[in-house]
Design a protein around this motif. Structure first.
Motif, PDB file in Angstrom:
ATOM      1  N   ARG A   1       0.838  -1.180   0.000  1.00 31.20           N
ATOM      2  CA  ARG A   1       0.000   0.000   0.000  1.00 31.20           C
ATOM      3  C   ARG A   1       0.881   1.239   0.000  1.00 31.20           C
ATOM      4  NH1 ARG A   1      -4.982  -1.550  -1.175  1.00 31.20           N
ATOM      5  NH2 ARG A   1      -5.787   0.391  -0.311  1.00 31.20           N
ATOM      6  N   ILE A   2       0.512   2.168  -0.763  1.00 29.30           N
ATOM      7  CA  ILE A   2       1.248   3.437  -0.724  1.00 29.30           C
ATOM      8  C   ILE A   2       0.358   4.397   0.044  1.00 29.30           C
ATOM      9  CG2 ILE A   2       2.207   5.311  -2.074  1.00 29.30           C
ATOM     10  CD1 ILE A   2       2.489   3.207  -4.325  1.00 29.30           C
ATOM     11  N   ILE A   3       0.783   4.706   1.184  1.00 28.15           N
ATOM     12  CA  ILE A   3      -0.098   5.458   2.062  1.00 28.15           C
ATOM     13  C   ILE A   3       0.266   6.936   2.025  1.00 28.15           C
ATOM     14  CG2 ILE A   3      -0.891   5.651   4.442  1.00 28.15           C
ATOM     15  CD1 ILE A   3      -0.022   2.663   4.701  1.00 28.15           C
ATOM     16  N   LEU A   4      -0.760   7.726   1.827  1.00 28.76           N
ATOM     17  CA  LEU A   4      -0.509   9.163   1.704  1.00 28.76           C
ATOM     18  C   LEU A   4       0.078   9.739   2.979  1.00 28.76           C
ATOM     19  CD1 LEU A   4      -3.624  10.511  -0.180  1.00 28.76           C
ATOM     20  CD2 LEU A   4      -1.354  10.027  -1.049  1.00 28.76           C
ATOM     21  N   GLU A   5      -0.308   9.128   4.083  1.00 35.09           N
ATOM     22  CA  GLU A   5       0.190   9.668   5.346  1.00 35.09           C
ATOM     23  C   GLU A   5       1.699   9.551   5.458  1.00 35.09           C
ATOM     24  OE1 GLU A   5      -2.689   7.938   5.530  1.00 35.09           O
ATOM     25  OE2 GLU A   5      -4.080   9.055   6.786  1.00 35.09           O
ATOM     26  N   GLU A   6       2.287   8.721   4.563  1.00 31.54           N
ATOM     27  CA  GLU A   6       3.726   8.505   4.727  1.00 31.54           C
ATOM     28  C   GLU A   6       4.493   9.819   4.728  1.00 31.54           C
ATOM     29  OE1 GLU A   6       6.346   6.956   1.307  1.00 31.54           O
ATOM     30  OE2 GLU A   6       4.333   6.801   0.501  1.00 31.54           O
ATOM     31  N   ILE A   7       4.001  10.748   3.926  1.00 27.20           N
ATOM     32  CA  ILE A   7       4.688  12.039   3.879  1.00 27.20           C
ATOM     33  C   ILE A   7       4.561  12.753   5.219  1.00 27.20           C
ATOM     34  CG2 ILE A   7       4.712  14.272   2.728  1.00 27.20           C
ATOM     35  CD1 ILE A   7       3.561  12.832   0.290  1.00 27.20           C
ATOM     36  N   MET A   8       3.334  12.728   5.719  1.00 27.77           N
ATOM     37  CA  MET A   8       3.089  13.397   6.990  1.00 27.77           C
ATOM     38  C   MET A   8       3.914  12.762   8.102  1.00 27.77           C
ATOM     39  SD  MET A   8       0.953  15.505   5.888  1.00 27.77           S
ATOM     40  CE  MET A   8       0.360  16.271   7.382  1.00 27.77           C
TER      41      MET A   8
ATOM     42  N   LYS B   1       6.708  11.203   7.799  1.00 24.89           N
ATOM     43  CA  LYS B   1       8.098  11.580   7.661  1.00 24.89           C
ATOM     44  C   LYS B   1       8.306  12.986   8.209  1.00 24.89           C
ATOM     45  CE  LYS B   1       9.513  11.574   3.547  1.00 24.89           C
ATOM     46  NZ  LYS B   1       9.990  11.117   2.269  1.00 24.89           N
ATOM     47  N   ASP B   2       7.319  13.819   7.909  1.00 26.44           N
ATOM     48  CA  ASP B   2       7.374  15.198   8.373  1.00 26.44           C
ATOM     49  C   ASP B   2       7.531  15.245   9.890  1.00 26.44           C
ATOM     50  OD1 ASP B   2       7.281  17.919   7.859  1.00 26.44           O
ATOM     51  OD2 ASP B   2       5.187  17.993   8.517  1.00 26.44           O
TER      52      ASP B   2
ATOM     53  N   ASP C   1      12.033  10.356  -2.590  1.00 35.96           N
ATOM     54  CA  ASP C   1      11.124  11.491  -2.780  1.00 35.96           C
ATOM     55  C   ASP C   1      11.446  12.227  -4.067  1.00 35.96           C
ATOM     56  OD1 ASP C   1       9.659  11.155  -0.428  1.00 35.96           O
ATOM     57  OD2 ASP C   1      11.224  12.156   0.753  1.00 35.96           O
TER      58      ASP C   1
END
Lengths: 161, 540
Positions: B3-10, B12-13, B36
């Motif tokens: 799954r590519i989860i959108l939250e991954e960016i958050m 990482k943030d 990225d």
């Protein structure tokens, strides 16, 4: 940005592909007009039908207004195309694309009883390619991809730093 | 499934170290990981693909265009605009005949009735796309003055006076200039000392006598087509014009049409190959188009000089129908031949230098308008040009509006001509055979198209442009001026008066036009093939 979405790989790739091909269409339309110094929207505008035709005629009737319309159209198409392909300012580009397509659709709605001088390349009743592309962009507005595959991802990360 | 989860960016943030002081941008960049960056620029290669595609397409188009332009040698440049002399002295005009065409030519000369200005202004206010008023205001001032007018109908004469006096181009609320004098007869007008030149827009049977009289008084003449009503007067007109050395312009304003000038270039460059047939047509389908004009409600025997109207025509008792719809009777008219064939013929004479045909045959009849007219409403005339080895076929009906246009047919290509030009290669052409085989020329697409005012017309967009152009929705006039051809034609005449140069539709072209039209008419009336005796310069 709706961050609660999650996509499967194929969902992400196909949504991105949709974004990129629509971007390609916009960009090429923009570049073709940009490369032709004689291009003008006047023929298209004068061929308008339907309830908004008055507005489009008035845009065409003043050379100065027309120049602005032409410039905005070329710049809009090109920038939106670049935005969608690169996934940069994707939301802005998507909304811009929807607005432009709405103009095109409303100036030439394929409704019963309206006839156009400008030949169409297909057979349409109510739904035409402009409307389909417009709806596709609406889909991309609620299923965004730019911040996952696109410059927006970098923009976002850098800005958050 | 991954799954590519959108939250991954958050996420990482959240894990990032907090920003510290004046951390450099370079360091910031480094903190975005390689994955990225790759995802951020994942679609950039698409731009490369488009750039490559763009380059390939341009190269292909350029190749085709270069091959084509090398083959054709035709330019897309508009013909240069003529530069006309301006001297301080105004040319003093007289207007003879002020029914329908008279006011139109007067407008071309710069004079419009105040009523009409009001109408034009109103139309422009109601519909901003209606640019007739603006076009009129933009029309160049030729430094003319109208000193005299003449019309046998008092209402028309009065309108001519007001029109001639409207030097300030104002509506009914504006101030008129000096009123021109109304003359009761054209002879009195032509004898006046304060008139240098006249515009003749009287019925056909008056063109010859008025031109002859004008020439005798040394007045220059702009005369509506056709040049003459009868064959004998044609010779007299030529003699009078030449002997008195006046500047004569026949009212075929099509001479000024940009596409005709361009068409001549294509013919001169032999792009069509051997031309064997020209088809020109008139299709109209309205009472106005069939000369059933409105009868003025105030018109009566009291305000029309009927005797003067009749002139050399056979006597007939007073008739409002005949007065206003004179084109329907041979007694005053030259029918389709003189009224409309002449425009088509003159266009072809301009483009191909046809001269007078060797023979003419005509047929047709009164098939639709059973209103007592004597001239046919359907007419076909075929002219043979033996020296040019081609036929010119004219075909007309006043009871169908189907657009047939003008077509010049050659062995290698054919040209469709209107306000724009479209040339298509012939599938069986000898000259373009190789180019068609190699794909440089596609007979379905124009090898050359020209829309006035446009410089670059490529094969892809030309079909649409053609569509627009032929329907008058021309975006060729973008931001620029749409100019009335009649204005240009009058201007050329005025310039000729000032410089002594011959205008484009001079007396020689007029002679050719008149004789050609008469041949068509005689062939119809006498139901026989009519010949032109070139040695003796007469119709036999």
């Amino acid at each position: 940005m709706n961050n609660s979405l999650n996509y499967s790989k194929s969902q992400l790739y196909l949504l991105t592909a949709l974004r990129v091909v629509i971007g390609w269409h916009f960009l090429y339309e923009g570049l073709v007009k940009l490369a032709n110094p004689d291009w003008s929207s006047i023929g298209f505008l004068l061929d308008s039908q339907g309830v908004f035709s008055g507005l489009f005629y008035s845009l065409a009737s003043n050379p100065d207004v027309l120049k602005v319309v032409d410039t905005l159209n070329i710049a809009g198409l090109t920038m939106i195309g670049l935005g969608l392909i690169l996934g940069s300012f994707t939301r802005l580009a998507t909304i811009g694309g929807i607005i432009l397509l709405a103009f095109y659709y409303l100036s030439h709605p394929p409704f019963i009883g309206l006839k156009y001088v400008l030949p169409m390349e297909g057979s349409y009743l109510v739904v035409n390619k402009n409307l389909i592309e417009l709806v596709a962009l609406c889909v991309l507005l609620v299923f965004p991809t730019g911040h996952m595959l696109g410059f927006d991802r970098l923009n976002y990360l850098i800005r958050k730093r | 499934m991954e799954r590519i989860i959108l939250e991954e960016i958050m996420e990482k943030d959240k894990n990032q170290e907090p920003l510290q002081g004046d951390r450099s941008e370079e360091k910031q960049q480094k903190s975005v990981n390689r994955r990225d960056v790759l995802k951020g620029i994942a679609t950039v290669p698409v731009l490369g693909a488009m750039a490559y595609g763009w380059w390939r397409k341009k190269r292909y188009d350029n190749f085709l265009n270069n091959q084509l332009s090398k083959e054709l040698g035709m330019s897309y440049e508009s013909p240069p605009a003529p530069v006309y002399a301006r001297d301080g002295k105004p040319v003093r005009l007289g207007l003879i005949g002020f029914g329908i065409r008279g006011p139109q030519i007067a407008r071309g000369a710069g004079f419009v009735h105040p009523d009409e200005i009001d109408t034009l202004k109103q139309a422009a206010r109601e519909n901003s796309a209606d640019r007739r008023y603006q076009n009129y205001l933009e029309q160049e001032d030729m430094n003319l003055v109208v000193n005299g007018v003449c019309d046998v109908f008092d209402v028309h004469a009065e309108r001519a006076i007001q029109t001639g006096a409207n030097v300030n181009r104002v509506g009914t609320d504006g101030k008129l200039g000096k009123l021109p004098k109304r003359y009761r007869t054209y002879k009195e007008l032509l004898a006046a000392d304060d008139i240098d030149a006249v515009i003749i827009a009287a019925p056909d049977h008056w063109h010859g006598p008025m031109t002859i009289e004008a020439a005798k008084h040394g007045k220059h003449v702009y005369c509506e087509k056709p040049m003459t009503w009868t064959v004998p007067e044609t010779y007299e007109v030529v003699k009078a014009v030449k002997e008195n050395n006046i500047i004569f312009q026949l009212g075929h304003q099509g001479r000024q049409t940009e596409s005709y000038i361009k068409a001549k270039e294509a013919i001169d460059k032999n792009i069509l190959g051997k031309i064997s047939l020209i088809e020109v047509t008139t299709n109209r389908n309205s009472p106005d188009g069939a000369w059933v004009y409105d009868i003025h409600p105030d018109a009566s025997e009291k305000n029309i000089d009927w005797k003067q109207f009749i002139g050399q025509a056979p006597w007939h008792e007073f008739s409002l129908e005949r007065f206003f719809r004179w084109r329907c009777w041979w007694d005053y008219s030259t029918g389709l031949s003189g009224d409309l064939l002449t425009h088509e013929y003159d266009a072809m004479n301009q483009i191909l230098g046809l001269g007078i045909p060797d023979s003419a045959t005509s047929s047709g009849g009164i098939y639709f308008y059973k209103d007592g007219r004597t001239v046919p409403d359907v007419l076909h005339t075929i002219f043979e040009f033996s020296e040019k080895e081609l036929s010119l076929m004219y075909s007309a009906t006043l009871a169908s509006d189907k657009d047939r246009g003008k077509v010049i047919m050659g062995h290698d290509a054919s040209m469709k001509l209107g306000n724009s030009i479209t040339i298509n290669a012939d599938p069986e052409s000898t000259r373009y055979k190789n180019k068609m085989q190699s794909g440089v020329i596609d007979p379905a697409l124009p090898i050359y198209s020209y829309v006035p005012g446009r410089k670059n017309v490529d094969a892809v967009t030309s079909a649409t442009e053609q569509y627009f152009a032929d329907r008058g929705l021309l975006y060729t006039y973008r931001g620029g001026k749409r100019v009335d051809t009649t204005h240009l034609h009058v201007h050329e005449w005025i310039n000729s008066i000032r410089t002594g140069k011959q205008p484009s539709c001079n007396i020689d072209r007029g002679f050719e036009e008149a004789m050609t039209a008469h041949m068509g008419t005689i062939a119809y009336k006498e139901n026989r093939r009519v010949f032109w005796d070139r040695d003796n310069q007469k119709i036999v």
